[in-house]
Design a protein around this motif. Sequence first.
Motif, PDB file in Angstrom:
ATOM      1  N   PHE A  54      28.839  15.225 -93.189  1.00 20.59           N
ATOM      2  CA  PHE A  54      27.716  15.304 -92.260  1.00 20.59           C
ATOM      3  C   PHE A  54      26.484  14.751 -92.969  1.00 20.59           C
ATOM      4  O   PHE A  54      26.078  15.249 -94.022  1.00 20.59           O
ATOM      5  CB  PHE A  54      27.488  16.740 -91.806  1.00 20.59           C
ATOM      6  N   ALA A  55      25.937  13.696 -92.401  1.00 22.50           N
ATOM      7  CA  ALA A  55      24.814  13.002 -93.015  1.00 22.50           C
ATOM      8  C   ALA A  55      23.642  12.971 -92.039  1.00 22.50           C
ATOM      9  O   ALA A  55      23.747  13.428 -90.896  1.00 22.50           O
ATOM     10  CB  ALA A  55      25.220  11.588 -93.414  1.00 22.50           C
ATOM     11  N   ASN A  56      22.540  12.471 -92.524  1.00 21.81           N
ATOM     12  CA  ASN A  56      21.348  12.363 -91.682  1.00 21.81           C
ATOM     13  C   ASN A  56      20.621  11.070 -92.016  1.00 21.81           C
ATOM     14  O   ASN A  56      20.591  10.633 -93.158  1.00 21.81           O
ATOM     15  CB  ASN A  56      20.411  13.552 -91.925  1.00 21.81           C
ATOM     16  N   VAL A  57      20.073  10.447 -90.984  1.00 17.52           N
ATOM     17  CA  VAL A  57      19.129   9.343 -91.179  1.00 17.52           C
ATOM     18  C   VAL A  57      17.895   9.613 -90.326  1.00 17.52           C
ATOM     19  O   VAL A  57      17.973  10.263 -89.279  1.00 17.52           O
ATOM     20  CB  VAL A  57      19.719   7.967 -90.800  1.00 17.52           C
ATOM     21  N   THR A  58      16.764   9.149 -90.819  1.00 19.27           N
ATOM     22  CA  THR A  58      15.502   9.353 -90.129  1.00 19.27           C
ATOM     23  C   THR A  58      14.708   8.056 -90.162  1.00 19.27           C
ATOM     24  O   THR A  58      14.547   7.468 -91.231  1.00 19.27           O
ATOM     25  CB  THR A  58      14.670  10.437 -90.847  1.00 19.27           C
ATOM     26  N   PRO A  59      14.235   7.576 -89.011  1.00 21.30           N
ATOM     27  CA  PRO A  59      14.461   8.073 -87.655  1.00 21.30           C
ATOM     28  C   PRO A  59      15.756   7.513 -87.085  1.00 21.30           C
ATOM     29  O   PRO A  59      16.496   6.812 -87.787  1.00 21.30           O
ATOM     30  CB  PRO A  59      13.253   7.516 -86.910  1.00 21.30           C
ATOM     31  N   GLU A  60      16.015   7.794 -85.821  1.00 23.95           N
ATOM     32  CA  GLU A  60      17.160   7.198 -85.151  1.00 23.95           C
ATOM     33  C   GLU A  60      16.925   5.699 -85.037  1.00 23.95           C
ATOM     34  O   GLU A  60      15.871   5.259 -84.595  1.00 23.95           O
ATOM     35  CB  GLU A  60      17.348   7.802 -83.763  1.00 23.95           C
TER      36      GLU A  60
END
Length: 549
Positions: A54-60
């Motif tokens: 589970f990863a995250n990037v900012t912004p979409e």
Amino acid sequence: MSADTYNLERRQFLRLLGVGAGAATLAGFLPSALADEVAGQASGQAIVKGGTLFANVTPEPAGLVAGINISSPAVVISSSIFDGLVTYDAQFRPQPQLAESWEEAADGKRITFHLRKGVKWHDGTPFTSADVQYSILNVVKKTHPRGASNLAKVTDVQIPDEHTVVFILSGPAPVLWATLFGTETQIVPKHLYEGTNPLTNPWNSKPVGTGAFKFKEWVRGSHVTLERNPDYWDAGKPYLDRIIFKMIPDAGARAVALESGEIQFAANNPVPESEVARLQQNPALQLDTTGWQVPAPMFFFDFNLRRKTFQDLRVRKAFAHAIDRQGLADIVWYGLADVAQSCVPSFQQQFFKPGLPQYDFDPKKAEQLLDEAGYPRGADGVRLRINHVTEVSYGQVYLRAAEYMRQQLKNIGVEMELINLELAAMIRRLFTDYDFDTVSQWYSAYPDPQIGVTRRFWSKNIKPGTPSSNNSGYSNPEMDRIIEGIQEEGDVAKRKLLIDQMQELVQTDVPSVNLLELKFFGFYSSKLQGLRKGPLLFYSSLADAWLEP
């Protein structure tokens, strides 16, 4: 130029760039701690296969094909979907990827790539040299904001057979070796792009690549899911079953998600700068500040030079004197930034020119310049009313920076209205409609000014619809002469003089106010192993990544 002279000059250039024999590297200015290429491998741990990261990037992002819808979050995702002709090791030396091997002619005018056989696009179509030829000539050179400069000397791409690609160059182009990775010089499937406008092709939001992971779904505002490519050419990889990039707009919520283990990999300064020191003490998390050395983010204040007001040099200099850059670094960024002295970052010691003209924080000087330019204070104390687009979608720090600058400009009689937009709308307003007065934004400088710096100031890089191009509309024949000289000059010392001239002209003509050299950071779980540690960590494929139980 003789072969001996060319090879000597190329070695000199590569040494300045920090390059090993036959390929580019950043070892000249990167920390020695980057020697381990892949985290976990040196320890001899047994690799665990399977599982979901589970990863995250900012912004979409606005799209998922980073070489077209260029933005940092797009690059983080796209790097696991697309492979490039080459990849890089921890010293930024080219390593085989879609190209198994290559040869460069002694005069630097031909580079022959031998492509890997048996590679398939994710839809099952064979990958061939025709895909490379189409991508270089019709996508990278025409639509990428850095492509025309990066590939300035590539005059043709020949394909003698399905697995051979020959770059024909007008002369030696050592800078090319720093640009051939998968999200910079991106290879897209010809059969899905030919005959379309690459900028608006629907496959940009449902990409088909050759990389370790296949696109599964994009639920807007929620997540992007990638699944393991079972037909990946690098047998046995990837190790993970899937990657889910979750969209968590709130920075505080992202910090909580990292601490709870809800997300295990987060790039793009995922938490407030004020939280970094605290989270760094958490043994379950790893902080990385070196995975951005190659991109080298620079934060700057741009004017829309189509506006008559900003065509006056005195006005631009007044803005430069009105902004407290040290305060931005210390107060807004909590020290995670350095004051920029040039358009070229100072840690690129081989290119940076010290002693350039600077615009110290001097509100009185700023007011004097505005008076001279014919903008006296009105009865309400206001000289100018302008708008300012922020990159708030990348994080609240950019809004705080804009508010900080708004107050400082108010002190000299400039009323600045802030316009905060989500990423897609911001890109359209800045790079298609050109509907703005001023903007503060960051671009990646990359390891050579020809790659990431000149695009801001070259008139031929005014490309409507292309993100991260010359949106200010700056057009100066002298600057164009210098930039095109940088692209064409094969002599290392003469090229350095041209880069110096560019920096001098930027600082004297002030088409842009260079504000900060940003120290980007990311966090990942201590259980996440196999990351490609080095100056492109957050822009690298997760093909080798795996999770400890």
